[in-house]
Structure formats: structure tokens, C-alpha cells
Scaffold this motif. Structure first.
Motif, mmCIF file in Angstrom:
data_model
loop_
_atom_site.group_PDB
_atom_site.id
_atom_site.type_symbol
_atom_site.label_atom_id
_atom_site.label_comp_id
_atom_site.label_asym_id
_atom_site.label_seq_id
_atom_site.Cartn_x
_atom_site.Cartn_y
_atom_site.Cartn_z
ATOM 1 N N LEU A 186 -2.019 -13.091 -2.689
ATOM 2 C CA LEU A 186 -0.878 -13.985 -2.757
ATOM 3 C C LEU A 186 0.242 -13.387 -3.608
ATOM 4 N N VAL A 187 -0.137 -12.569 -4.590
ATOM 5 C CA VAL A 187 0.851 -11.913 -5.451
ATOM 6 C C VAL A 187 1.451 -10.744 -4.673
ATOM 7 N N GLY A 188 2.730 -10.822 -4.397
ATOM 8 C CA GLY A 188 3.334 -9.823 -3.519
ATOM 9 C C GLY A 188 2.878 -9.972 -2.087
ATOM 10 N N GLY A 189 2.438 -11.167 -1.724
ATOM 11 C CA GLY A 189 1.915 -11.401 -0.381
ATOM 12 C C GLY A 189 3.006 -11.620 0.651
ATOM 13 N N LEU A 190 2.633 -11.439 1.914
ATOM 14 C CA LEU A 190 3.588 -11.534 3.018
ATOM 15 C C LEU A 190 2.948 -12.293 4.175
ATOM 16 N N HIS A 191 3.589 -13.402 4.563
ATOM 17 C CA HIS A 191 3.155 -14.127 5.761
ATOM 18 C C HIS A 191 3.638 -13.379 7.001
ATOM 19 N N TYR A 192 2.736 -13.108 7.940
ATOM 20 C CA TYR A 192 3.131 -12.477 9.194
ATOM 21 C C TYR A 192 2.022 -12.682 10.218
ATOM 22 N N SER A 197 6.431 -19.898 -5.943
ATOM 23 C CA SER A 197 5.564 -20.779 -6.738
ATOM 24 C C SER A 197 4.092 -20.485 -6.478
ATOM 25 N N VAL A 198 3.766 -20.144 -5.233
ATOM 26 C CA VAL A 198 2.379 -19.814 -4.889
ATOM 27 C C VAL A 198 1.973 -18.508 -5.554
ATOM 28 N N GLN A 199 2.870 -17.534 -5.547
ATOM 29 C CA GLN A 199 2.573 -16.259 -6.198
ATOM 30 C C GLN A 199 2.320 -16.451 -7.693
ATOM 31 N N ARG A 200 3.156 -17.245 -8.358
ATOM 32 C CA ARG A 200 2.996 -17.461 -9.790
ATOM 33 C C ARG A 200 1.701 -18.218 -10.090
ATOM 34 N N ASN A 201 1.375 -19.164 -9.220
ATOM 35 C CA ASN A 201 0.128 -19.915 -9.393
ATOM 36 C C ASN A 201 -1.070 -18.990 -9.268
ATOM 37 N N ALA A 202 -1.017 -18.076 -8.294
ATOM 38 C CA ALA A 202 -2.105 -17.122 -8.106
ATOM 39 C C ALA A 202 -2.223 -16.183 -9.304
ATOM 40 N N LEU A 203 -1.095 -15.726 -9.814
ATOM 41 C CA LEU A 203 -1.124 -14.840 -10.978
ATOM 42 C C LEU A 203 -1.752 -15.544 -12.171
ATOM 43 N N GLY A 204 -1.427 -16.795 -12.356
ATOM 44 C CA GLY A 204 -2.041 -17.547 -13.445
ATOM 45 C C GLY A 204 -3.543 -17.660 -13.299
ATOM 46 N N ALA A 205 -3.999 -17.895 -12.056
ATOM 47 C CA ALA A 205 -5.444 -17.983 -11.819
ATOM 48 C C ALA A 205 -6.133 -16.644 -12.091
ATOM 49 N N LEU A 206 -5.481 -15.549 -11.730
ATOM 50 C CA LEU A 206 -6.051 -14.228 -11.993
ATOM 51 C C LEU A 206 -6.131 -13.951 -13.489
ATOM 52 N N MET A 207 -5.141 -14.422 -14.242
ATOM 53 C CA MET A 207 -5.183 -14.241 -15.697
ATOM 54 C C MET A 207 -6.412 -14.928 -16.287
ATOM 55 N N GLY A 208 -6.809 -16.045 -15.681
ATOM 56 C CA GLY A 208 -7.996 -16.737 -16.165
ATOM 57 C C GLY A 208 -9.260 -15.910 -16.030
ATOM 58 N N THR A 209 -9.317 -15.033 -15.035
ATOM 59 C CA THR A 209 -10.513 -14.200 -14.857
ATOM 60 C C THR A 209 -10.582 -13.075 -15.880
ATOM 61 N N LEU A 210 -9.472 -12.833 -16.624
ATOM 62 C CA LEU A 210 -9.460 -11.827 -17.681
ATOM 63 C C LEU A 210 -9.661 -12.434 -19.064
ATOM 64 N N SER A 211 -9.815 -13.738 -19.125
ATOM 65 C CA SER A 211 -9.986 -14.413 -20.410
ATOM 66 C C SER A 211 -11.295 -14.001 -21.073
ATOM 67 N N PRO A 212 -11.280 -13.677 -22.355
ATOM 68 C CA PRO A 212 -12.537 -13.363 -23.056
ATOM 69 C C PRO A 212 -13.570 -14.474 -22.931
ATOM 70 N N GLN A 213 -13.114 -15.717 -22.919
ATOM 71 C CA GLN A 213 -14.049 -16.827 -22.761
ATOM 72 C C GLN A 213 -14.751 -16.766 -21.408
ATOM 73 N N THR A 214 -13.999 -16.407 -20.360
ATOM 74 C CA THR A 214 -14.586 -16.289 -19.027
ATOM 75 C C THR A 214 -15.592 -15.149 -18.956
#
Length: 819
Positions: free
Chosen positions: A581-587, A605-622
């Protein structure tokens, strides 16, 4: 003088007399004759096959394959594996017979023989073998076929010697014709040979699966097959229909029309009554299951393959697709049998569906599926990790949720690979259309109960999907009574588009650089971010419940790591989906006039939402493993050696929890820093200043990693590991010669900003020793990078173990369809 004149004549007569070949009858005295498509003779004394050739310049199909394999997924020489198939013919040239392969990639479809000849002579043919004529009778000749059959037609030696494993070649003294697999039928002649390959430097993969690795004995099969008649009408290839294709250039095409001709690959299927809405076929498509398949897998494979009859019913047929057990008297490589083979390997790996195809028309002559037997066990392992089922009160008989999930996957897998042999390509967008196709790669769907228990009911879908029905209708609907077949096919495609059924295949789906926001492997649901959040919640619950009850009583505790790997990395495929989704292209694979929208970037907005979700996978808690899991896993005991299925480790022989975190962080970072994704972000930002750009993505990443509030202890160490992984990938992309100059420029700008930030941060705060070491390491790496322009020294994060819930990330030499 007269005597001298007669002498040359006598010499010529004597030479001619001695040059004459014996008759075939004389030459084959004492041999066993076998009549069929080709007549051959078996000389048991010499161990030779003699072939009678009585038709020259008459085309037939030649197929090579393996009937006894190596058992190594990595090398890829499987039992019952198809090899090449090609059209060939025999051509006589003086004392020789040549096996010639014409070039069907370049043709002239015209009645003008000179025009056809001009194209034929413009492109090279291939002469595959030359035979010396040994006998002759009534226009037929006899040749020794033995050396042809005992050569390495399957290129097994090349794969055995891959890497640094040295050179493998056939030892003729340990190779021979295999009469049990040498058979004759009216339309096909089958030969088989035992081949022994020898080499003095066998690699580890060869050593792991052979009793004496310097001598590898396989069996190779050769098929001479009558080509189909001309009563098959090729069907046009449409990029929206989901089929594999054949392609050739037709030089008789009028100027202004496409030179390349494309037709789909499909079986021959016709209705008995073409005008009826529903009709039985003239001849059904029948597949046969390997009788070496055990229960309960046998029943699951039969069930899954039979799902395709639903699609053929939608296409207007009754009982057009059948699946039966292979008769004991049949040979699985006999081209008359479409096969589903159950294949054993020493390690798990891909299954795949291949086909013998007539290259002239695209007609599938033999569908051939290879299913890896260890895949069912991997799904069972995943289910054990999710459920931790082996508590004292848990007794499983017929009601075994792990077994049911594994068998459900096998049903789907059977249908999937058979689909390839029907001509269908992958459709990795189907999961966003409510599992519209078995030609997707499905992840197990895990639901969360009201009491936070994990439930596996409906983990895999059952039956053929809506896309599959439409695709089979395109490929197999009987158009013989249609007044305008092209219009009928276009209406089928239009119906698919009207229903919103998406089709996106391999090149646009596979990580790390795919751009399509709907085309993912091993995912579920329409919303990739929402599904990632769900997967992370499933992962959290599974890790919380992970205990010694995950393995059966009497199992070495070290084996807990085997089950932990797919659970700790349970999100690995959903992060691939979110990253697209980050840098994604509908076609879509649209064509002019079909009304499909043109390519457009994924909403900001979808790209930013996806980036935020990916940041969660890098969390030390995760990434922090619960202490109770770390305390459970001891080093491996004798006899239970490390394998690639486990985490790589810095702490051998001890389990390395921080190494596992490094691996998981590496998976996410590698996706984020894909050079094509970075270039698209630069492009999208340039065209719309409000879009997420590469620089902003990097700033967001810094806020969640290096510039996040420092943590202490175990989570502090994981935070440092994540920071180093991110820094590694930033410098890799900044120095990537294949990345665009704008990408490299922005990456270098942000690296310099990070260097300055670390310098100021180290001066302003009073860090712990752990934090100070991390900052200093990062600063020195950046200083070196600034001076040298490359990473000194390269510290590559540890890669994950093989994944693809079932299979490896890199398929063997054959793809899934051949896929």
C-alpha cells in the motif's frame, strides 16, 4: 590396359556390396519385438533398444521426465517430474537419421509453400541427435536408440553440481535400460533408463539424500507421442482471463495487424450437444491420483481436485471433469494419464502443476501435478502453535482440529495445482474478493473467540470460487454453435468485470517490490491494514498461550523452537500485503474499450495508515518474546540438529531471542526500503505535493526507531537491534547503483541528518552503556559511509527461515504452474 580399366569398377561394386545394410529381420534375430506407435526391439544380451523408423519428416511429440528422483527440494529432481516437451521428426541424410526439432516460435500461416519456407529457413532449427543406420528394409530403417536414452536429457547432472558441488556426469558402466518402464501403445511409445551420476565433490544437499553421495542413481523417462489431430480450435489469449499462453510470430500477418499470436493453453473439451445449455462432453477430462498416497490425504486430494467439476458445470457441462485412482497396471508418466502425484522430499517445498502442451496450438495433452508430502505436516505444525493443544485433558481422535486444518489446506492445494494443469495462472487478488479463486495462495483464517481463544473453523475455504467458474467458462465453453465466438468470449470477460472480480498474477504480486494493493500471497480480507492488525492480535494471543503444551509429551523441549518460528513470524506475509500500500498503485490488465480505470496511486490516507501499521511491527514491545517462552527452550539435544527451519542465531548453542527480533525487523525493513517502492514515492510526491513522499516516510521511520524514547533492559536491546537493522537498509538503498538518483539523493540527505542527530543526542543525554554503545556504533557507521560511500563493514541482518506458510520463499527450478 583393359584389366586396369575393369579394376575400379570391381572396387566400386565390392564397396557397394559391403556398404549395404542387413535387413531389419536379419539384424533383429533373437530380439524381442514390441509394436505400437513406434516399433522397437529389445536386445537383452547387449542391453540395447533398437528403434524401427518407417516414417520420415513426420512430426511427433518428444517428452523427457524423471520417474525416480533425488528427494531434495532445493535441487529439484523430483519423482515423476516432467521435463521438456518438443515437436520433433526424423530426417534421413545418407547413412544417418537426424532427430530434428522445428522452430514453432516463428511461422507463416499461409498456403504459400515458398512463404512458409522463407520463414522456416530464416530461423534456426535444432538437431537433437544423430543416429547411424544399422539395418534397412522396405523403406524402413533400424537405429540404435540406447545412447540417446542413456544421455542426461533432464539436465540432472547440471543441477546435482550446482554451486560448489563440482561436476556430475553419467557413468555408463552403472547405467542401463529399465525394461519395466519401457512400454508401447498405439499412440505413444515409452522408454525408461536407470542413470547413475558420479562426482567427486558432492554438495551438502546431495549428501543429505543419497546413501553414497558420489554415486547418484535416478531413472529417466522418454516419451514418443502421436500429435493430436487438427480438430482442435485454439482459443485467443486475453490478459484479463487468467490463462497461461503459447506465443509465436506469424510472418504471414498483414501489415498493421499484430505479428505475435497468442493462444491460451487448455484441454480439448467439446459438448455432445453443442446447442444444449447443459450437455455431457464428447470425452471428459479425467485425472488420476497416485496410488502411493496414504489416507486420509488420499481422500482430501480426491475431494479437492473434484471441486473443478463445479466450474465445468458453470461452463455448461455435465460430468466433464473426473478424478479417479490410477490403475495398478498404469505408468504415471504415460502421456495418456493426467496425474496428481504425491511426492516425498527430505525437506518441505513447493508443489506445482505442469503440463505437456502441443506448442503448435496450446492444447494440453497431459496435466501433471506434483504435491510435496511434507506440506500437510507444516500446516499441522502451525495449528499446534496456534492452539497449544497438548494439555492433559486434550485427547484427539476423529475430532482433531489440527488435522482438519491440515487436510482442508490439502484439499485447496489439490484444486490449486490441478487448476494450473487446466491452463490457469495464479490470481493473487482473489483473496480481496471473498476468496474468489483457489488459484490464490491462502493463509489460514484464524478467528478470535469471545474469551480470546483462537479458533480454526473455516481456516481454509471449500469449493471452487466465483473467479474460477468465470475463467473456466472463458477457456472451455463450447463455442462451436456460437455465431460470433469472439463476441461470446468478450461477454464472458465483461461479466467478470461487471462483478468486480479482480485478476492480478505473479509478477505483480510477489515481494519485495510489488505495487498492486490487492495482490498478495498468503493473506485474507479486503483491507490489508485491518488484516495486519488482526494477525498481530492472533500472534499476541498465540505467544501468550505458548507453553510446553504446544508439543506432545515425550518430545524434547528444544523442539518448541520448531513450532515457535511460524508463530513468532505469523505476520510475515501480511506485512508484505501492507507494504504494497505504501507507494502502491491501483491498476488492472485493461484493454482499450473495456471501461476499466487507468492506473492511479493508492490514496494518501491509505498509504499513511499502512505505514503506521508497519511501524507497529518494529516496536520493541511487539518483538519482545515473553520470558516464559525463552525459559522453556534449551539447546538441541544429541540427534536433534539445527536446521534451516529454525531461527538463525548469534548465541549458539543457546536459543537467541534477540536474534529472532533482528530477523523480524529485517523482514519489515527490507520491504519498506525496496528501491522500486522508494522511486514510486518520489514520483507520487512530485506529481502531488500532498502525497506521502520518500522523505516523509523516512522521517516517520526515524520517529519510531532511532528518535523514539530510549527503553531499558531487554526492550532497550531490541530497540537498538531495530535501529541497526533500519540503518543497514538505509545505507544499502543509498548506495544501490540500481536505485534512481533521486532516491539515492534523498537517502543520503536523511542519513546525514541522522548522523547529525546522533551526534547531538549523544552530547545532550546521559545514556546508559547499552544506549551509548548503540549511538556510537551508528555514528561510526555513518561516518564511514559518509567518507567511503558504502557500508564498512557490511553487517547484514539475519534472514528468516523458509516461509510461505507451506513452502520456501524461492521455488525450485520449476515454478508452480509450468508452471
Amino acid at each position: 590396359m583393359k584389366r586396369l580399366a575393369v579394376l575400379p569398377i570391381l572396387l566400386i561394386l565390392c564397396t557397394t556390396l559391403f556398404a549395404q545394410h542387413p535387413s531389419i529381420r536379419e539384424k533383429t534375430q533373437g530380439f524381442t519385438q514390441n509394436e505400437g506407435f513406434f516399433t522397437y526391439y529389445w536386445d537383452e544380451v547387449e542391453g540395447k533398444i533398437w528403434l524401427k523408423i518407417d516414417h520420415f519428416n513426420h512430426e511427433f511429440l518428444y517428452v523427457n521426465s524423471l520417474t525416480a528422483g533425488l528427494g531434495s527440494n532445493d535441487i529439484g529432481l523430483d519423482r515423476n517430474q516432467l521435463g521438456d516437451n518438443r515437436v520433433v521428426y526424423f530426417e534421413r541424410r545418407g547413412p544417418k537419421v537426424l532427430m530434428v526439432q522445428p522452430n514453432y516460435s516463428y511461422r507463416a500461416s499461409t498456403d504459400n509453400s515458398q512463404e512458409r519456407k522463407s520463414v522456416r529457413d530464416a530461423f534456426a532449427r535444432s538437431i537433437l541427435w544423430g543416429f547411424e543406420i544399422a539395418a534397412e528394409q522396405n523403406g524402413a530403417v533400424l537405429v540404435d536408440l540406447t545412447d540417446f536414452l542413456l544421455r542426461d536429457a533432464h539436465h540432472a547432472g547440471r543441477r546435482l553440481g550446482a554451486g560448489d558441488a563440482g561436476s556430475f556426469s553419467i557413468d555408463k558402466s552403472r547405467s542401463a535400460i529399465y525394461p519395466e518402464g519401457t512400454l508401447n501403445f498405439p499412440k505413444n511409445t515409452e522408454f525408461e533408463a536407470t542413470l547413475t551420476f558420479t562426482g567427486d565433490k558432492p554438495g551438502q544437499e546431495v549428501r543429505s539424500v543419497t546413501p553414497t553421495p558420489q554415486a547418484v542413481t535416478l531413472r529417466q523417462h522418454h516419451s514418443f507421442v502421436e500429435l493430436p489431430d487438427d480438430d482442435f480450435r485454439p482459443r485467443p489469449f486475453d490478459p484479463r482471463a487468467g490463462y497461461f499462453s503459447i506465443r509465436y510470430q506469424d510472418y504471414s500477418t498483414p501489415i498493421g495487424s499484430p505479428l505475435s499470436k497468442r493462444f491460451i493453453t487448455r484441454h480439448r473439451l467439446r459438448k455432445k450437444n453443442p446447442s444444449a445449455r447443459i450437455s455431457e462432453p464428447v470425452e471428459p477430462i479425467t485425472y488420476y491420483l497416485d496410488p502411493g498416497t496414504p489416507e486420509p490425504v488420499r481422500g482430501a486430494l480426491l475431494d479437492g481436485a473434484r471441486w473443478w467439476n463445479q466450474a465445468f458445470e458453470a461452463a455448461g457441462y455435465q460430468n466433464a471433469f473426473r478424478v479417479e485412482m490410477l490403475p495398478d497396471s498404469a505408468h504415471p508418466m504415460d502421456v495418456r494419464y493426467n496425474m496428481i502425484n504425491w511426492v516425498h522430499r527430505s525437506t518441505r517445498g513447493w508443489s506445482y502443476g505442469t503440463s505437456v502442451v502441443d506448442p503448435r496450438t496450446g492444447e494440453i495433452i497431459k496435466g501433471h501435478v506434483l504435491l510435496g508430502s511434507l506440506r500437510v505436516r507444516q500446516d499441522y505444525l502451525i495449528a499446534e502453535g496456534l492452539l497449544a493443544p497438548y494439555r492433559e485433558s486434550a485427547l484427539y481422535g476423529d475430532d482433531n482440529p489440527m488435522l482438519e486444518m491440515a487436510l482442508a489446506r490439502i484439499r485447496q492445494l489439490s484444486a490449486h495445482e490441478v487448476g494450473h494443469t487446466l491452463g490457469l495462472a495464479h490470481n493473487f487478488a482473489a483473496s480481496t474478493n471473498s476468496r474468489a479463486s483457489v488459484m490464490d495462495y491462502p493463509a489460514p483464517r484464524v478467528s478470535i473467540g469471545a474469551d480470546s481463544t483462537l479458533q480454526l473453523e473455516g481456516a481454509y475455504d471449500t469449493g471452487i470460487g466465483e473467479w474460477d467458474r468465470a475463467a473456466i467458462t472463458y477457456g472451455y465453453a463450447d463455442l462451436s454453435s456460437a455465431p460470433a465466438p469472439a463476441d461470446t468470449l468478450n461477454r464472458i470477460i465483461s461479466s467478470v468485470l461487471d462483478r468486480g472480480l479482480a485478476f492480478i498474477s505473479d509478477a505483480d504480486a510477489r515481494p519485495p517490490g510489488g505495487a498492486h494493493p490487492q495482490s498478495h500471497l498468503w493473506d485474507n480480507g479486503e483491507d490489508a491494514v485491518e488484516q495486519l492488525d488482526h494477525i498481530m492480535e492472533v500472534r499476541t494471543i498465540a505467544l501468550k498461550n505458548f507453553s510446553e503444551s504446544t508439543v506432545q509429551t515425550g518430545t524434547p523441549m528444544a523442539k518448541l523452537e520448531d513450532v515457535l518460528v511460524p508463530i513468532y513470524l505469523f505476520h510475515r506475509y501480511q506485512i508484505q500485503a501492507a507494504a504494497k500500500l505504501v507507494g502502491g498503485l491501483h491498476y488492472s490488465y485493461n484493454v482499450r474499450g473495456d471501461g476499466q480505470p487507468h492506473p492511479v496511486p493508492v490514496a494518501d490516507s491509505v498509504q499513511r495508515n499502512a505505514l503506521g501499521a508497519l511501524m507497529g511491527t518494529l516496536s520493541p514491545q511487539t518483538l519482545t518474546l515473553p520470558a516464559h517462552i525463552i525459559e522453556l527452550i534449551p539447546p538441541r539435544p544429541p540427534g536433534y540438529y539445527n536446521s534451516r527451519e529454525l531461527f538463525n542465531s548469534h548465541t549458539d548453542p543457546a536459543f537467541d531471542p534477540m536474534g529472532a527480533a533482528e530477523t523480524a525487523a529485517h523482514m519489515t525493513a527490507e520491504l519498506i526500503f525496496n528501491r522500486s517502492r522508494a522511486a514510486r514515492l518520489v514520483d507520487f510526491k512530485a506529481r502531488d505535493i500532498n502525497n506521502l513522499g520518500l522523505g516523509e516516510m523516512l522521517d516517520t521511520l526515524m520517529v519510531h526507531t532511532w528518535q523514539a524514547p530510549p527503553r531499558e533492559g531487554y526492550q532497550g536491546s531490541i530497540q537498538n537491534i531495530v535501529n541497526h537493522v533500519v540503518l543497514y537498509h538505509m545505507m544499502q538503498l543509498a548506495s544501490n547503483k540500481n536505485a534512481s538518483s533521486q532516491v539515492r539523493a534523498i537517502m543520503n540527505l536523511k542519513l546525514e541528518a541522522l548522523r547529525e542527530w546522533i551526534k547531538n543526542e549523544a552530547a545532550e543525554e546521559a545514556p546508559t552503556e547499552q544506549r551509548a554503545a548503540s549511538l556510537l556504533y551508528g555514528y561510526r557507521m555513518l561516518e564511514q559511509f559518509k567518507e567511503e560511500g558504502k557500508i564498512l563493514p557490511p553487517t547484514r541482518p539475519m534472514p528468516p527461515p523458509p516461509g510461505s506458510p507451506i513452502g520456501n520463499d524461492s521455488p525450485p527450478f520449476l515454478q508452480c504452474h509450468f508452471h
